[in-house]
Structure formats: C-alpha cells, structure tokens
Design an enzyme around this catalytic site. Structure first.
Site, mmCIF file in Angstrom:
data_model
loop_
_atom_site.group_PDB
_atom_site.id
_atom_site.type_symbol
_atom_site.label_atom_id
_atom_site.label_comp_id
_atom_site.label_asym_id
_atom_site.label_seq_id
_atom_site.Cartn_x
_atom_site.Cartn_y
_atom_site.Cartn_z
ATOM 1 N N LYS A 196 0.862 -1.186 0.000
ATOM 2 C CA LYS A 196 0.000 0.000 0.000
ATOM 3 C C LYS A 196 0.894 1.230 0.000
ATOM 4 O O LYS A 196 1.680 1.448 0.921
ATOM 5 C CB LYS A 196 -0.919 0.008 1.223
ATOM 6 N N LYS A 208 -2.169 -1.532 -3.766
ATOM 7 C CA LYS A 208 -3.021 -0.339 -3.730
ATOM 8 C C LYS A 208 -2.142 0.890 -3.836
ATOM 9 O O LYS A 208 -1.170 1.005 -3.078
ATOM 10 C CB LYS A 208 -3.802 -0.318 -2.414
#
Length: 338
Positions: free
Chosen positions: A207, A262
């Site tokens: 992320k 992400k």
C-alpha cells in the site's frame, strides 16, 4: 524484454495481417486474451449512522454513504449482478472518534452492525472488512499517535481487537490496511485464539503513500482530521518495487491468505510482479482518485466514461489481478451483462 522466437519467425506482410482477426465482433471476442466477469469484482461501499439515509459523496460521483437498512437493500442488488463481495468502510460519527480510536473494536459499531444485518439477509455475499484506525481516530491516522509518532506495537494491540470484533460480527475477510509491521501474524493468532480460524486475511501488502486517496478520506470523514499531515512513515514510497516484494513476502510468511496492491493503475508493474513472484491470490484496489478522475472527465464530456472505466479495470485484470476492489463494480457488472 526478450522477443519470443515465434514472433521472430513470423511471415512478413502481406501474409500476416493481424487486422483479419479484428474485423468482426465475434472474432475479437473469440481471441480476447483477458476476460473480465462480474465475479472478478468487489464493490467498495460506505456505511453511515441512521435509518433510510443516503448521503451522496461529491468527490466520488455516483457513490453515497448508506445507512445499514439501505446498505442491505443495495447489497441484494449487487449480489444479483454476480458480484461476490463488498469492501465495507464506515463514516464514524464525530463524537465517537477518539485519539486511540477505541470505537474500532466496539462490537456494536457501524461495521459490526452492518455485517450482522448483511449476514441475515444476503448470507452468500462476502464481506471484506477494513482493519485500520483512521475512520475512528480524531487525528485521522491509521495507528496510535504519541508525541507525533505512530507507535507500531501499541497499534497492533488495537488492530487485533478490531479484527476479532469484525470477524465475530460476520466479516468473512479481514483486510488490514494500516501498514504496521507484524500485523498479519498478530491478527492471525488473535483470530485463531478466538475460534475464528476460518476467517480469511487479505493483506494490504503493498500500500503506497499515494496522492489518489483524497476522495476516500472525504467519504469516511478523515480528511479534515488528517489536515496537512501525511502517512509516509508507514505507507510505501511510490518509487519502490523491491520493498513491495519484501512486504508481501513477510505478510505471506505471517499467514496472509491473499495479498493486495493499492492503488492499481499507477502500479500495474507491482501487480504483475507480485502475482508472478508469489502466485498467491492477488487483489488490486482501484482507489477513489482513480475512479473519480474518470467520472470527473466524463461529466465534462472529455471522455467516454463507461468505456474508460471498463478499459481501466480490464488493464488491472490483464496485469495479473485475480480480483479488483472498485467503486465502479456494480456499473461494470451491468455493462458486462449487457
């Protein structure tokens, strides 16, 4: 990139005319290399307090925060479209936000109430629960904040309580998005100790500290709390790829069942590398900023929004994602079903 030998030996033009395969819709469909179906999609959803309440999110056109009763009705329609799961995020009332984010492990918080309601009415819809403190903290950070620092190991104690609360309420997949070191192992042990060993863990393994999260922070009400602060001490540097592999390897070793990258479109290379390196189910999160850019451009008539959104999600699948969290899931499922 090494050119495959069969390409080097192809007959030259005019014997080879690749346009022949493109001249009919049926032939284009027949030779398509990447197929996208509704079961590849996970719908991002926002839940808010109250009853019969729908709050449109200006920075996420087409999306709204829904009270639990409306969320349940919408999820019935989502399941009928063939979408297998939702990813659920709360808009915590301001008065329940605290410096330690203790509402996160309240067994009667918004997410837990929504999970119980969904399992009563749409039991075959999967629920992915976000585990992080930012929707619940008065400062908008994902962890315990002391003297301006996010304290990793204290945050882990909070995250395991949050994970157990969500799983006990019916959440099928626990998805830690906090990026604290060691969280997967701590959460796996806590779930197993509570008899919740069948609960899956989807790790936000890679992320990034991205500029594409703004509309999401508006949606959960953490944007104003965060202010000018950032999350660069725990989310990843967008310049790094080897670090993404190290993060993913650690989370797999600690017990992750699935891993996530992400955002998605700016990190297609990361999706492909993670998938080919580890072979685990790899989820990509098509985040709020990626979605909102397409919507905003379409509203201005600059692009065909439907075509651009479908192209974007297909590209993520082509890169190696097994499933994609997106706010466009229900729209795309309708398009795919004709």
């Amino acid at each position: 990139m090494t050119i495959p030998s069969f390409l080097a030996t192809q007959p030259p033009f005019p014997h080879t005319r690749l346009r022949r395969l493109r001249q009919h819709r049926w032939s284009r469909d027949m030779v398509r290399e990447t197929s996208l179906v509704p079961s590849d999609l996970i719908q991002g959803m926002f839940v808010t307090d109250g009853e019969n309440r729908r709050e449109p999110i200006p920075s996420l056109p087409g999306m709204a925060r829904l009270s639990v009763d409306l969320l349940v009705e919408e999820c019935k329609r989502i399941r009928e479209l063939g979408i297998p799961a939702i990813a659920l995020f709360p808009m915590t009332p301001q008065e329940r936000k605290t410096p330690d984010g203790s509402e996160a492990w309240n067994q009667d918080n918004l997410v837990c109430r929504a999970c119980r309601a969904l399992k009563r009415t749409v039991p075959d819809l999967g629920i992915v629960g976000d585990v992080a403190l930012d929707p619940y903290t008065s400062h908008g950070q994902d962890g315990v904040l002391i003297d301006g620092q996010i304290v990793n190991d204290l945050t882990l104690e909070s995250l395991k309580l949050q994970a157990v609360a969500q799983a006990a309420a019916g959440c099928d997949v626990i998805a830690p998005s906090d990026m604290m070191d060691g969280r997967i192992g701590i959460i796996r042990a806590a779930l197993d100790a509570e008899g919740l060993s069948q609960t899956m863990i989807l790790s936000y393994a890679a992320k990034y500290a991205s500029g594409f999260y703004g509309p999401f922070r508006d949606a959960i009400g953490s944007s104003s709390a965060l202010g000018k602060a950032d999350k660069k001490t725990y989310q990843m540097d967008p310049a790094n790829i080897v670090e993404a592999l190290r993060e993913t390897a650690l989370d797999i070793a600690e017990g992750a069942d699935m891993v996530m990258v992400k955002p998605a479109l700016p990190y297609l290379d990361i999706i492909q590398t993670v998938k080919t390196s580890f072979g685990l189910p790899t989820i990509a999160y098509h985040v709020s900023g990626e979605y909102a850019m397409v919507k905003a451009a379409a509203e201005r008539g600059w692009i065909d929004g439907d075509a651009a959104m479908l192209e974007s999600i297909t590209a993520i699948k082509r890169a190696g994602a097994d499933a994609i969290i997106t706010y466009a899931a229900s729209d795309i499922a309708r398009w795919l079903r004709g």
